[in-house]
Design an enzyme around this catalytic site. Structure first.
Site, PDB file in Angstrom:
ATOM      1  N   ASP A 120      -2.845  12.318  -2.845  1.00 14.20           N
ATOM      2  CA  ASP A 120      -3.065  13.772  -2.895  1.00 14.20           C
ATOM      3  C   ASP A 120      -3.389  14.179  -4.332  1.00 14.20           C
ATOM      4  O   ASP A 120      -2.624  13.873  -5.250  1.00 14.20           O
ATOM      5  CB  ASP A 120      -1.797  14.494  -2.429  1.00 14.20           C
ATOM      6  CG  ASP A 120      -1.444  14.115  -0.993  1.00 14.20           C
ATOM      7  OD1 ASP A 120      -2.314  14.277  -0.117  1.00 14.20           O
ATOM      8  OD2 ASP A 120      -0.320  13.636  -0.757  1.00 14.20           O
ATOM      9  N   ASP A 175       9.528   7.874   1.083  1.00 15.33           N
ATOM     10  CA  ASP A 175       8.898   8.030  -0.224  1.00 15.33           C
ATOM     11  C   ASP A 175       8.729   6.665  -0.904  1.00 15.33           C
ATOM     12  O   ASP A 175       9.703   5.915  -1.033  1.00 15.33           O
ATOM     13  CB  ASP A 175       9.835   8.934  -1.051  1.00 15.33           C
ATOM     14  CG  ASP A 175       9.172   9.455  -2.300  1.00 15.33           C
ATOM     15  OD1 ASP A 175       8.446   8.691  -2.948  1.00 15.33           O
ATOM     16  OD2 ASP A 175       9.402  10.626  -2.624  1.00 15.33           O
ATOM     17  N   ASP A 196     -11.536  10.824  -4.775  1.00 13.46           N
ATOM     18  CA  ASP A 196     -12.807  11.567  -4.750  1.00 13.46           C
ATOM     19  C   ASP A 196     -12.673  12.796  -5.660  1.00 13.46           C
ATOM     20  O   ASP A 196     -13.483  13.700  -5.578  1.00 13.46           O
ATOM     21  CB  ASP A 196     -13.143  12.016  -3.315  1.00 13.46           C
ATOM     22  CG  ASP A 196     -12.082  12.941  -2.745  1.00 13.46           C
ATOM     23  OD1 ASP A 196     -10.927  12.901  -3.216  1.00 13.46           O
ATOM     24  OD2 ASP A 196     -12.410  13.702  -1.808  1.00 13.46           O
ATOM     25  N   GLU A 242       4.694   5.053   3.855  1.00 17.69           N
ATOM     26  CA  GLU A 242       4.121   6.329   4.286  1.00 17.69           C
ATOM     27  C   GLU A 242       5.222   7.168   4.942  1.00 17.69           C
ATOM     28  O   GLU A 242       5.802   6.739   5.938  1.00 17.69           O
ATOM     29  CB  GLU A 242       2.953   6.077   5.263  1.00 17.69           C
ATOM     30  CG  GLU A 242       2.310   7.314   5.850  1.00 17.69           C
ATOM     31  CD  GLU A 242       1.780   8.292   4.804  1.00 17.69           C
ATOM     32  OE1 GLU A 242       0.835   7.935   4.087  1.00 17.69           O
ATOM     33  OE2 GLU A 242       2.338   9.405   4.690  1.00 17.69           O
ATOM     34  N   TYR A 245      -9.550   9.010   4.867  1.00 16.46           N
ATOM     35  CA  TYR A 245      -9.809  10.069   3.892  1.00 16.46           C
ATOM     36  C   TYR A 245     -11.143   9.818   3.177  1.00 16.46           C
ATOM     37  O   TYR A 245     -11.947  10.731   2.969  1.00 16.46           O
ATOM     38  CB  TYR A 245      -8.655  10.116   2.880  1.00 16.46           C
ATOM     39  CG  TYR A 245      -8.736  11.288   1.942  1.00 16.46           C
ATOM     40  CD1 TYR A 245      -8.045  12.466   2.205  1.00 16.46           C
ATOM     41  CD2 TYR A 245      -9.528  11.231   0.805  1.00 16.46           C
ATOM     42  CE1 TYR A 245      -8.140  13.547   1.351  1.00 16.46           C
ATOM     43  CE2 TYR A 245      -9.632  12.296  -0.053  1.00 16.46           C
ATOM     44  CZ  TYR A 245      -8.933  13.454   0.226  1.00 16.46           C
ATOM     45  OH  TYR A 245      -9.036  14.529  -0.624  1.00 16.46           O
ATOM     46  N   GLU A 264       0.853  -1.198   0.000  1.00 24.30           N
ATOM     47  CA  GLU A 264       0.000   0.000   0.000  1.00 24.30           C
ATOM     48  C   GLU A 264       0.887   1.245   0.000  1.00 24.30           C
ATOM     49  O   GLU A 264       1.744   1.413   0.873  1.00 24.30           O
ATOM     50  CB  GLU A 264      -0.947   0.025   1.207  1.00 24.30           C
ATOM     51  CG  GLU A 264      -1.843   1.275   1.154  1.00 24.30           C
ATOM     52  CD  GLU A 264      -3.054   1.233   2.068  1.00 24.30           C
ATOM     53  OE1 GLU A 264      -3.389   0.156   2.603  1.00 24.30           O
ATOM     54  OE2 GLU A 264      -3.669   2.309   2.246  1.00 24.30           O
TER      55      GLU A 264
HETATM   56  C1  LIG Z   1      -4.712  12.221   0.960  1.00 25.76           C
HETATM   57  S1  LIG Z   1      -3.729  11.185   1.940  1.00 25.76           S
HETATM   58  C2  LIG Z   1      -4.618   9.637   1.899  1.00 25.76           C
HETATM   59  C3  LIG Z   1      -4.181   8.696   2.967  1.00 25.76           C
HETATM   60  C4  LIG Z   1      -4.897   7.337   2.976  1.00 25.76           C
HETATM   61  N1  LIG Z   1      -4.578   6.563   1.799  1.00 25.76           N
HETATM   62  C5  LIG Z   1      -6.382   7.511   3.102  1.00 25.76           C
HETATM   63  O1  LIG Z   1      -7.100   7.248   2.121  1.00 25.76           O
HETATM   64  O2  LIG Z   1      -6.844   7.899   4.199  1.00 25.76           O
HETATM   65  C6  LIG Z   1      -2.327  10.838   0.878  1.00 25.76           C
HETATM   66  C7  LIG Z   1      -1.187  10.149   1.617  1.00 25.76           C
HETATM   67  O3  LIG Z   1      -0.147   9.820   0.697  1.00 25.76           O
HETATM   68  C8  LIG Z   1       1.100  10.038   1.332  1.00 25.76           C
HETATM   69  N2  LIG Z   1       2.115  10.253   0.284  1.00 25.76           N
HETATM   70  C9  LIG Z   1       2.263  11.337  -0.504  1.00 25.76           C
HETATM   71  N3  LIG Z   1       3.314  11.181  -1.325  1.00 25.76           N
HETATM   72  C10 LIG Z   1       3.837   9.964  -1.030  1.00 25.76           C
HETATM   73  C11 LIG Z   1       4.958   9.219  -1.539  1.00 25.76           C
HETATM   74  N4  LIG Z   1       5.734   9.734  -2.501  1.00 25.76           N
HETATM   75  N5  LIG Z   1       5.212   8.009  -1.013  1.00 25.76           N
HETATM   76  C12 LIG Z   1       4.413   7.489  -0.034  1.00 25.76           C
HETATM   77  N6  LIG Z   1       3.343   8.139   0.476  1.00 25.76           N
HETATM   78  C13 LIG Z   1       3.066   9.348  -0.025  1.00 25.76           C
HETATM   79  C14 LIG Z   1       0.866  11.270   2.193  1.00 25.76           C
HETATM   80  O4  LIG Z   1       1.814  11.371   3.243  1.00 25.76           O
HETATM   81  C15 LIG Z   1      -0.544  11.021   2.686  1.00 25.76           C
HETATM   82  O5  LIG Z   1      -0.563  10.316   3.914  1.00 25.76           O
END
Ligand SMILES: C[S@@+](CC[C@H](N)C(=O)[O-])C[C@H]1O[C@@H](n2cnc3c(N)ncnc32)[C@H](O)[C@@H]1O
Length: 240
Positions: A134, A112, A170, A85, A210, A60
């Protein structure tokens, strides 16, 4: 990763963590951290010996607070889960769940995801989740989106033939963006045939934090299940 990709745009830290959570980061995280430099063992499929009898490896990307990852790990005890994460507060939430629910089949890459995608061997992952990444809605920020031709190449390389790549958002424009990039990718396909295939999710798809917020605020979520196409078998016996 080449130098132009080195920036991670999200937050790494939020509000100050309580001592219990800091302890989990100090004591439990090092035990669950994936040794990114040494992932060759995952090339053995099924990775039985190297991974204590697990029959599959699922990944994930961006697990947030880890609700989906923890629920999947519970439901699939024979599968080894890798969660990526970089957000420390989110990692501490997952660690708390892992500790309190005694979940034993999760490893964490607390950085990352692109670094991990580059390190995993070819055809080593049986399912990949990218849930509510995001959306970077401003046009000038779209290049920050996780779905890109380069990341789809990385994902396609590590997935086994026929593996699912589950994506949710979304954000209607990000959904169209993702679909366009996946359809353009030679190694991925979208087997959906009717609107129900993306309006509703499969029964084994737990809710994320989210997603819960988005639904509560009346936003429509889209759930897409892509598939890794079978690699062509080359004449010298190697798959490509
Ligand atoms: C909008 S949040 C959604 C979190 C979760 N998947 C949810 O649906 O509740 C996006 C997540 O992606 C992580 N993220 C962003 N860029 C990332 C990367 N390059 N590698 C791993 N995680 C990343 C952010 O830290 C954040 O926790």
């Amino acid at each position: 990763m080449d130098r132009s990709e080195h920036v991670h745009y999200g937050r790494r830290r939020g509000r100050r963590l309580r001592p219990g959570r800091q302890r989990l980061l100090k004591d439990l995280l090092p035990r669950l951290r994936l040794p990114v430099g040494d992932l060759g063992v995952l090339a053995q499929r099924p990775p039985a010996e190297a991974f204590c009898g697990y029959s599959d490896v699922w990944l994930e990307v961006g697990f947030g607070q880890g609700e989906h990852l923890a629920a999947q790990a519970h439901a699939n005890p024979d599968t080894l889960f890798i969660g990526c994460e970089p957000y420390v507060n989110g990692i501490s939430s997952l660690l708390r769940t892992i500790a309190s629910e005694e979940i034993g089949n999760v490893l964490i890459h607390d950085d990352d995801a692109r670094v991990l995608l580059e390190s995993l061997p070819d055809a080593s992952v049986g399912r990949l989740f990218l849930l509510f990444p995001d959306p970077w809605p401003k046009r000038r920020h779209r290049k920050r989106r996780f779905v890109s031709p380069t990341n789809l190449d990385r994902i396609a390389r590590i997935l086994v033939d026929g593996a699912e790549f589950r994506f949710a958002t979304d954000h209607a424009e990000y959904a169209r963006w993702t679909l366009r990039h996946v359809i353009d990718h030679a190694a991925l396909e979208w087997p959906a045939t009717r609107p129900g295939d993306w309006r509703y999710k499969a029964g084994d798809w737990p809710e994320t934090r989210y997603e819960r917020k988005a639904t509560a605020q009346g936003r429509t979520c889209v759930y897409m299940t892509f598939r890794r196409r079978a690699r062509a078998v080359e004449t010298d016996g190697q798959s490509g």
